[in-house]
Design an enzyme around this catalytic site. Sequence first.
Site, PDB file in Angstrom:
ATOM      1  N   LYS A   1      45.569 -13.036 -70.243  1.00 31.70           N
ATOM      2  CA  LYS A   1      45.513 -11.883 -71.179  1.00 31.70           C
ATOM      3  C   LYS A   1      44.163 -11.180 -71.063  1.00 31.70           C
ATOM      4  O   LYS A   1      44.094  -9.958 -70.953  1.00 31.70           O
ATOM      5  CB  LYS A   1      45.696 -12.376 -72.612  1.00 31.70           C
ATOM      6  CG  LYS A   1      45.330 -11.354 -73.684  1.00 31.70           C
ATOM      7  CD  LYS A   1      45.505 -11.850 -75.095  1.00 31.70           C
ATOM      8  CE  LYS A   1      44.390 -12.670 -75.623  1.00 31.70           C
ATOM      9  NZ  LYS A   1      43.231 -11.901 -76.147  1.00 31.70           N
ATOM     10  N   ASN A   2      43.078 -11.977 -71.043  1.00 27.52           N
ATOM     11  CA  ASN A   2      41.737 -11.387 -71.103  1.00 27.52           C
ATOM     12  C   ASN A   2      41.247 -10.842 -69.772  1.00 27.52           C
ATOM     13  O   ASN A   2      40.138 -10.327 -69.677  1.00 27.52           O
ATOM     14  CB  ASN A   2      40.738 -12.405 -71.672  1.00 27.52           C
ATOM     15  CG  ASN A   2      41.003 -12.630 -73.158  1.00 27.52           C
ATOM     16  OD1 ASN A   2      41.802 -11.911 -73.762  1.00 27.52           O
ATOM     17  ND2 ASN A   2      40.373 -13.628 -73.726  1.00 27.52           N
TER      18      ASN A   2
ATOM     19  N   CYS B   1      37.273  -8.616 -87.093  1.00 30.62           N
ATOM     20  CA  CYS B   1      38.540  -9.338 -87.257  1.00 30.62           C
ATOM     21  C   CYS B   1      38.214 -10.658 -87.958  1.00 30.62           C
ATOM     22  O   CYS B   1      37.082 -10.879 -88.372  1.00 30.62           O
ATOM     23  CB  CYS B   1      39.183  -9.572 -85.886  1.00 30.62           C
ATOM     24  SG  CYS B   1      38.242 -10.707 -84.889  1.00 30.62           S
TER      25      CYS B   1
ATOM     26  N   ARG C   1      32.336  -8.398 -84.670  1.00 30.62           N
ATOM     27  CA  ARG C   1      32.682  -7.873 -83.350  1.00 30.62           C
ATOM     28  C   ARG C   1      32.042  -6.502 -83.059  1.00 30.62           C
ATOM     29  O   ARG C   1      32.726  -5.512 -82.824  1.00 30.62           O
ATOM     30  CB  ARG C   1      34.203  -7.785 -83.192  1.00 30.62           C
ATOM     31  CG  ARG C   1      34.991  -8.991 -83.626  1.00 30.62           C
ATOM     32  CD  ARG C   1      34.771 -10.232 -82.785  1.00 30.62           C
ATOM     33  NE  ARG C   1      35.208 -10.117 -81.419  1.00 30.62           N
ATOM     34  CZ  ARG C   1      36.448 -10.377 -81.016  1.00 30.62           C
ATOM     35  NH1 ARG C   1      37.362 -10.680 -81.899  1.00 30.62           N
ATOM     36  NH2 ARG C   1      36.781 -10.280 -79.748  1.00 30.62           N
ATOM     37  N   PRO C   2      30.735  -6.382 -83.108  1.00 29.14           N
ATOM     38  CA  PRO C   2      30.091  -5.077 -82.856  1.00 29.14           C
ATOM     39  C   PRO C   2      30.289  -4.625 -81.405  1.00 29.14           C
ATOM     40  O   PRO C   2      30.610  -5.444 -80.536  1.00 29.14           O
ATOM     41  CB  PRO C   2      28.619  -5.357 -83.132  1.00 29.14           C
ATOM     42  CG  PRO C   2      28.457  -6.812 -82.901  1.00 29.14           C
ATOM     43  CD  PRO C   2      29.752  -7.452 -83.307  1.00 29.14           C
TER      44      PRO C   2
ATOM     45  N   LEU D   1      26.300  -2.795 -77.822  1.00 26.44           N
ATOM     46  CA  LEU D   1      25.794  -2.950 -76.454  1.00 26.44           C
ATOM     47  C   LEU D   1      26.625  -2.140 -75.452  1.00 26.44           C
ATOM     48  O   LEU D   1      26.114  -1.642 -74.450  1.00 26.44           O
ATOM     49  CB  LEU D   1      25.749  -4.424 -76.055  1.00 26.44           C
ATOM     50  CG  LEU D   1      24.871  -5.296 -76.962  1.00 26.44           C
ATOM     51  CD1 LEU D   1      24.886  -6.751 -76.507  1.00 26.44           C
ATOM     52  CD2 LEU D   1      23.437  -4.776 -77.016  1.00 26.44           C
TER      53      LEU D   1
ATOM     54  N   ASP E   1      36.938 -19.795 -76.873  1.00 28.23           N
ATOM     55  CA  ASP E   1      38.393 -19.663 -77.049  1.00 28.23           C
ATOM     56  C   ASP E   1      39.123 -20.999 -76.986  1.00 28.23           C
ATOM     57  O   ASP E   1      40.330 -21.047 -77.214  1.00 28.23           O
ATOM     58  CB  ASP E   1      38.978 -18.724 -75.978  1.00 28.23           C
ATOM     59  CG  ASP E   1      38.545 -17.301 -76.208  1.00 28.23           C
ATOM     60  OD1 ASP E   1      38.751 -16.465 -75.306  1.00 28.23           O
ATOM     61  OD2 ASP E   1      37.974 -17.021 -77.271  1.00 28.23           O
TER      62      ASP E   1
ATOM     63  N   ILE F   1      29.201 -18.506 -80.754  1.00 31.21           N
ATOM     64  CA  ILE F   1      29.495 -17.142 -80.304  1.00 31.21           C
ATOM     65  C   ILE F   1      29.923 -16.240 -81.454  1.00 31.21           C
ATOM     66  O   ILE F   1      29.414 -15.129 -81.600  1.00 31.21           O
ATOM     67  CB  ILE F   1      30.603 -17.153 -79.208  1.00 31.21           C
ATOM     68  CG1 ILE F   1      30.232 -18.085 -78.061  1.00 31.21           C
ATOM     69  CG2 ILE F   1      30.905 -15.731 -78.743  1.00 31.21           C
ATOM     70  CD1 ILE F   1      29.077 -17.604 -77.199  1.00 31.21           C
TER      71      ILE F   1
ATOM     72  N   ARG G   1      50.308 -12.670 -79.697  1.00 27.24           N
ATOM     73  CA  ARG G   1      49.365 -11.760 -79.025  1.00 27.24           C
ATOM     74  C   ARG G   1      48.817 -12.415 -77.754  1.00 27.24           C
ATOM     75  O   ARG G   1      48.405 -11.732 -76.839  1.00 27.24           O
ATOM     76  CB  ARG G   1      48.177 -11.459 -79.949  1.00 27.24           C
ATOM     77  CG  ARG G   1      48.559 -10.775 -81.218  1.00 27.24           C
ATOM     78  CD  ARG G   1      47.348 -10.392 -82.001  1.00 27.24           C
ATOM     79  NE  ARG G   1      46.408  -9.631 -81.162  1.00 27.24           N
ATOM     80  CZ  ARG G   1      45.332  -9.016 -81.636  1.00 27.24           C
ATOM     81  NH1 ARG G   1      45.042  -9.108 -82.909  1.00 27.24           N
ATOM     82  NH2 ARG G   1      44.532  -8.347 -80.849  1.00 27.24           N
TER      83      ARG G   1
END
Length: 419
Positions: free
Chosen positions: A22-23, A117, A122-123, A126, A307, A329, A399
Amino acid sequence: MDKLQITGGEALKGSIRISGAKNSALPILAASLLTENPVTIGNIPHLHDITTMVELLGCMGGNVVVDEKLELEIDCGSLHSRTAPYELVKTMRASILVLGPMLARHGVANVSFPGGCAIGSRPVDLHLRGLEQMGAKVQIEDGYIKATSDGRLKGAHILMDTVTVGGTENLMMAAALADGTTIIENAAREPEVTDLANCINAWGGDVQGAGTDTITINGVEKMPGGYFRVMPDRIETGTYLVAAAATGGSVTVKDTDPSTLEAVLLKLEEAGADITCGEDWIELDMHGKRPKAVSLKTAPYPGFPTDMQAQFTAMNAVAEGVGMVTETIFENRLIQTHELNRMGAKISLEGHTAMVTGVERLKGAPVMASDLRASASLVIAGLVADGATLVDRIYHIDRGYECIEEKMQQLGANIRRIG
Ligand code: EPZ
């Protein structure tokens, strides 16, 4: 709303095939914006997030066709919109990945500002700072990121304050069509970043050094496009291996890449698993034994992946001994511990560390998923709990895990989806 009903007690046995990552698929779909020619992408997993990204490309004018081999043919040659709307971005933060390629090819991009979320704020600061260093003008207006560039973006030397996977990917895509060379220092080294770099190169770009912390991108004027096959999903792989370890089972996962999850395999061996690897398969055997507790601390690749943290926390809940799990993280990624405690786990939180004292069995209970990987940990907990566990809000699971109940059933789990 769908739920998953799981009755625990079975040791997982058998073999399953792993889907595309997915990623990796998400940034690669976004990269189709970089070329005016059609591209074909193989090994795309059938997931809700993928559908959302396809919908996003479609709403901007991209033409997406599924061919007879279930591969995606995408043509973003003539977009009628440069805007990624709030309605779609709010359902999937990874939509931010269209910003870099859209800006690079069209000189303008409007992307709804992605919110946080369940796992954190989750900025994307950068991402934006790197684009500005490449000559973009970036404004935040009415909840949208509005980016423009006067002519091509310019190559730049960018030092990332924090290792960011999405930030590295967005800037790598933007740099692919920039005028000159871009160097990204303190770049993310995740395999999905390397997969995207390999895809950009297959489509006519020039990215060197992916997989190290310094990536050099020599901008090209045009990318002819072509074919690319997405790498296997290392997190899906790890999730099924941890589920097998937690249940004392013996499983083989196929169509995967053992070289992308070394930290996870080492932790599983520490938990008492016998692991054998081939080129594209991994065999795990617990010989019916209960896992031993492991301690871990999440870190950017090649460190232990965040993850996989929730899945190991669930395994520790029924392991022999005490495991310390530290999340470095994301600021709120230990939330699944509260639901696990409702199932009889013994987990106490101290800042970003969970102390997990293993118990013999958990007790089935109705639980609620809060995010993708927390949901997976609740499924694993259900597999090792006495009685029935009902996992609610499993749209989170859909998802990121293709056909999770079918794959778990193939391994002998007593699991079914109820509407
Ligand atoms: C990617 O998210 C993955 N998602 C996540 O997987 C994964 O957990 C994460 O990388 C870390 O490996 C996709 O690839 C679609 P980051 P991303 O930017 O890119 C901070 C899953 O379960 N940061 O590497 O959003 C950030 O706050 C998902 O499949 C900034 O401060 O993660 C975090 O603390 C969840 N400023 C750290 O960096 C920025 O501009 C790492 O985030 C960007 C990030």
